[in-house]
Design an enzyme around this catalytic site. Structure first.
Site, PDB file in Angstrom:
ATOM      1  N   CYS A   4     -13.639  17.724  23.805  1.00 22.03           N
ATOM      2  CA  CYS A   4     -15.043  17.448  23.468  1.00 22.03           C
ATOM      3  C   CYS A   4     -15.205  16.209  22.592  1.00 22.03           C
ATOM      4  CB  CYS A   4     -15.682  18.653  22.786  1.00 22.03           C
ATOM      5  SG  CYS A   4     -15.706  20.122  23.814  1.00 22.03           S
ATOM      6  N   HIS A  38     -22.190  15.760  19.303  1.00 24.49           N
ATOM      7  CA  HIS A  38     -21.675  16.476  20.474  1.00 24.49           C
ATOM      8  C   HIS A  38     -22.544  17.716  20.671  1.00 24.49           C
ATOM      9  CE1 HIS A  38     -19.325  18.793  23.152  1.00 24.49           C
ATOM     10  NE2 HIS A  38     -18.781  19.566  22.235  1.00 24.49           N
ATOM     11  N   ASN A  82     -22.811  22.734  26.908  1.00 26.21           N
ATOM     12  CA  ASN A  82     -21.719  21.904  26.381  1.00 26.21           C
ATOM     13  C   ASN A  82     -21.007  21.224  27.550  1.00 26.21           C
ATOM     14  OD1 ASN A  82     -19.369  20.861  25.288  1.00 26.21           O
ATOM     15  ND2 ASN A  82     -18.957  22.631  23.994  1.00 26.21           N
TER      16      ASN A  82
HETATM   17  N1  ACO Z   1     -23.513  37.716  25.584  1.00 28.51           N
HETATM   18  C1  ACO Z   1     -23.595  38.802  24.814  1.00 28.51           C
HETATM   19  N2  ACO Z   1     -22.696  39.122  23.875  1.00 28.51           N
HETATM   20  C2  ACO Z   1     -21.677  38.265  23.689  1.00 28.51           C
HETATM   21  C3  ACO Z   1     -21.530  37.105  24.464  1.00 28.51           C
HETATM   22  C4  ACO Z   1     -22.511  36.830  25.460  1.00 28.51           C
HETATM   23  N3  ACO Z   1     -22.472  35.744  26.229  1.00 28.51           N
HETATM   24  N4  ACO Z   1     -20.411  36.451  24.057  1.00 28.51           N
HETATM   25  C5  ACO Z   1     -19.873  37.179  23.061  1.00 28.51           C
HETATM   26  N5  ACO Z   1     -20.625  38.288  22.850  1.00 28.51           N
HETATM   27  C6  ACO Z   1     -20.419  39.369  21.890  1.00 28.51           C
HETATM   28  C7  ACO Z   1     -18.968  39.546  21.499  1.00 28.51           C
HETATM   29  O1  ACO Z   1     -18.271  40.288  22.479  1.00 28.51           O
HETATM   30  C8  ACO Z   1     -19.098  40.283  20.198  1.00 28.51           C
HETATM   31  O2  ACO Z   1     -19.332  41.640  20.479  1.00 28.51           O
HETATM   32  P1  ACO Z   1     -18.698  42.837  19.564  1.00 28.51           P
HETATM   33  O3  ACO Z   1     -19.297  42.612  18.217  1.00 28.51           O
HETATM   34  O4  ACO Z   1     -19.164  44.047  20.262  1.00 28.51           O
HETATM   35  O5  ACO Z   1     -17.231  42.585  19.593  1.00 28.51           O
HETATM   36  C9  ACO Z   1     -20.366  39.704  19.584  1.00 28.51           C
HETATM   37  O6  ACO Z   1     -21.075  39.050  20.656  1.00 28.51           O
HETATM   38  C10 ACO Z   1     -20.102  38.716  18.473  1.00 28.51           C
HETATM   39  O7  ACO Z   1     -19.064  37.816  18.890  1.00 28.51           O
HETATM   40  P2  ACO Z   1     -18.757  36.501  18.120  1.00 28.51           P
HETATM   41  O8  ACO Z   1     -17.772  35.699  18.906  1.00 28.51           O
HETATM   42  O9  ACO Z   1     -18.417  36.801  16.697  1.00 28.51           O
HETATM   43  O10 ACO Z   1     -20.211  35.820  18.197  1.00 28.51           O
HETATM   44  P3  ACO Z   1     -20.754  34.524  17.530  1.00 28.51           P
HETATM   45  O11 ACO Z   1     -21.988  34.805  16.772  1.00 28.51           O
HETATM   46  O12 ACO Z   1     -19.650  33.779  16.829  1.00 28.51           O
HETATM   47  O13 ACO Z   1     -21.211  33.665  18.796  1.00 28.51           O
HETATM   48  C11 ACO Z   1     -20.296  31.851  20.080  1.00 28.51           C
HETATM   49  C12 ACO Z   1     -20.272  33.347  19.796  1.00 28.51           C
HETATM   50  C13 ACO Z   1     -21.664  31.479  20.613  1.00 28.51           C
HETATM   51  C14 ACO Z   1     -19.223  31.511  21.089  1.00 28.51           C
HETATM   52  C15 ACO Z   1     -20.041  31.099  18.749  1.00 28.51           C
HETATM   53  O14 ACO Z   1     -18.880  31.594  18.119  1.00 28.51           O
HETATM   54  C16 ACO Z   1     -19.890  29.639  18.926  1.00 28.51           C
HETATM   55  O15 ACO Z   1     -20.805  28.957  19.309  1.00 28.51           O
HETATM   56  N6  ACO Z   1     -18.714  29.080  18.619  1.00 28.51           N
HETATM   57  C17 ACO Z   1     -18.452  27.681  18.745  1.00 28.51           C
HETATM   58  C18 ACO Z   1     -17.723  27.522  19.987  1.00 28.51           C
HETATM   59  C19 ACO Z   1     -18.081  26.269  20.691  1.00 28.51           C
HETATM   60  O16 ACO Z   1     -19.160  25.740  20.662  1.00 28.51           O
HETATM   61  N7  ACO Z   1     -17.064  25.811  21.386  1.00 28.51           N
HETATM   62  C20 ACO Z   1     -17.195  24.686  22.219  1.00 28.51           C
HETATM   63  C21 ACO Z   1     -16.002  23.825  22.189  1.00 28.51           C
HETATM   64  S1  ACO Z   1     -15.734  23.207  20.598  1.00 28.51           S
HETATM   65  C22 ACO Z   1     -17.043  22.337  20.329  1.00 28.51           C
HETATM   66  O17 ACO Z   1     -17.569  21.821  21.262  1.00 28.51           O
HETATM   67  C23 ACO Z   1     -17.541  22.197  18.986  1.00 28.51           C
END
Ligand code: ACO
Length: 321
Positions: A114, A248, A278
């Site tokens: 990214c 980004h 993304n």
């Molecule tokens: N729909 C519904 N529920 C979901 C989904 C979905 N699509 N995805 C995950 N969950 C659930 C999980 O299973 C978890 O459930 P549980 O509590 O029963 O175990 C719950 O949501 C919370 O999971 P977390 O991973 O802690 O959720 P979070 O609030 O962190 O959101 C997300 C997840 C959106 C992926 C977030 O962590 C994020 O945006 N991270 C950054 C990742 C990113 O952007 N990466 C891209 C590459 S790096 C970059 O570009 C910067």
């Protein structure tokens, strides 16, 4: 007089096929509400079966060349930032070079996931500033839909396909314009937070994207903020002097978190993540193009771009456009 790399044109391309959150909710256990609240993403684009990363890159490049008033014969460096190349080799940039009709200079791919566009911009700037090339096409292009695990709701809702490109020209009479400073950083100890579980040497396969989302989130806010401050410090510029922040486009919550941490007004932050998700290395030039075409970013504005991605890699680039 010292050579400066001036950004003279920008272009982007999104494939026609729109994949909405509602459609994704039919495939995995998720909902439009969850995706919008946690990420800000409403839809993403998916490349057609016969569209390669190089095709997306060429579409964006043609528009960037037109915006710069240049054509293929003027270009003597092509860098494609991508984590989703057409083939293991040769470089996607080689195909882009040939398709566009560029017949001089070097063309190569750059892999920083990214952060790829920021790394590629900095690399091209160094080539131009040393007089090793006169005009570069710097491209971010991705078909992440091909490396997603479509059964993993934690990742498949986040990514999309697209491309963006800029023309960067070496000039002695640039005045205030040009690439002013860049900051790049890699910390390979965080490899396992975000990676693809396949590759020619390790598995002889392409693999699927794997991510520990909440850990990446924490790293992103901290390191992106640090990179932005470092790029400004290197130029002797304060954040208040920056006209536009072009991040980004990973996740609206990361954009908001960084803006809050640094005290940046949200209306100075370009956000296009809602409409394409993304797109990895493509996202910075995509956002730059959208905000240039709609009239927000004008010639002479001071623009700070930043990214974080797999590696982990991160960086920032300060450019007066
Ligand atoms: N729909 C519904 N529920 C979901 C989904 C979905 N699509 N995805 C995950 N969950 C659930 C999980 O299973 C978890 O459930 P549980 O509590 O029963 O175990 C719950 O949501 C919370 O999971 P977390 O991973 O802690 O959720 P979070 O609030 O962190 O959101 C997300 C997840 C959106 C992926 C977030 O962590 C994020 O945006 N991270 C950054 C990742 C990113 O952007 N990466 C891209 C590459 S790096 C970059 O570009 C910067």
């Amino acid at each position: 007089m010292a050579l400066r790399s001036v950004l003279t044109g920008v272009g982007s391309y999104l494939p026609d096929r729109v994949l909405t959150n509602a459609e994704l909710a039919h495939r995995v256990d998720t909902s439009d509400e969850w995706i919008v609240e946690r990420t800000g993403i409403r839809e993403r684009r998916i490349a057609a079966d016969d569209q390669r990363t190089s095709d997306l890159a060429c579409e964006a490049s043609v528009k960037a060349l037109a915006a710069a008033g240049r054509d293929a014969k003027d270009i003597d460096l092509v860098i494609v930032a991508t984590a989703t190349p057409d083939l293991t080799f040769p470089a996607t940039a080689a195909r882009v070079q040939a398709e566009l009709g560029v017949t001089q200079g070097a063309a190569f791919d750059l892999q920083a996931v990214c952060s790829g566009f920021i790394f590629a911009l900095s690399t091209a700037d160094n080539f131009l500033a040393r007089g090793q090339a006169k005009a570069a096409l710097v491209i971010g292009a991705e078909t992440f839909s091909r490396i997603l695990d479509w059964e993993d709701r934690g990742t498949c809702v986040l990514f999309g396909d697209g491309a963006g490109a800029v023309v960067l020209e070496a000039r002695e009479d640039a005045g205030e314009r040009g690439v002013i400073s860049t900051f790049l950083r890699t910390d390979g100890r965080m490899h396992d937070l975000l990676y693809v579980d396949g590759g020619p040497s390790q598995t002889q396969s392409v693999g699927k994207l794997r991510m520990i989302g909440n850990a990446v989130f924490r790293q992103a806010v901290e390191h992106i903020s640090g990179a932005m401050l470092e790029a400004c410090a290197r130029a002797g510029v304060t954040l208040d002097e920056v006209d536009w922040f072009v991040p980004h486009q990973a996740n609206q919550r990361i954009l908001d978190g960084v803006a809050r941490k640094l005290g940046i007004a949200v209306d100075k932050v370009v956000s296009t993540v809602a409409v394409h998700g993304n797109t990895s290395a493509a996202s910075v030039p995509l956002a730059l193009d959208i905000a240039t075409r709609d009239g927000r970013i004008k010639k002479g504005d001071l623009v700070l771009m930043e990214a974080l991605g797999g590696g982990l890699t991160w960086g920032a680039a300060l450019v007066r456009v």
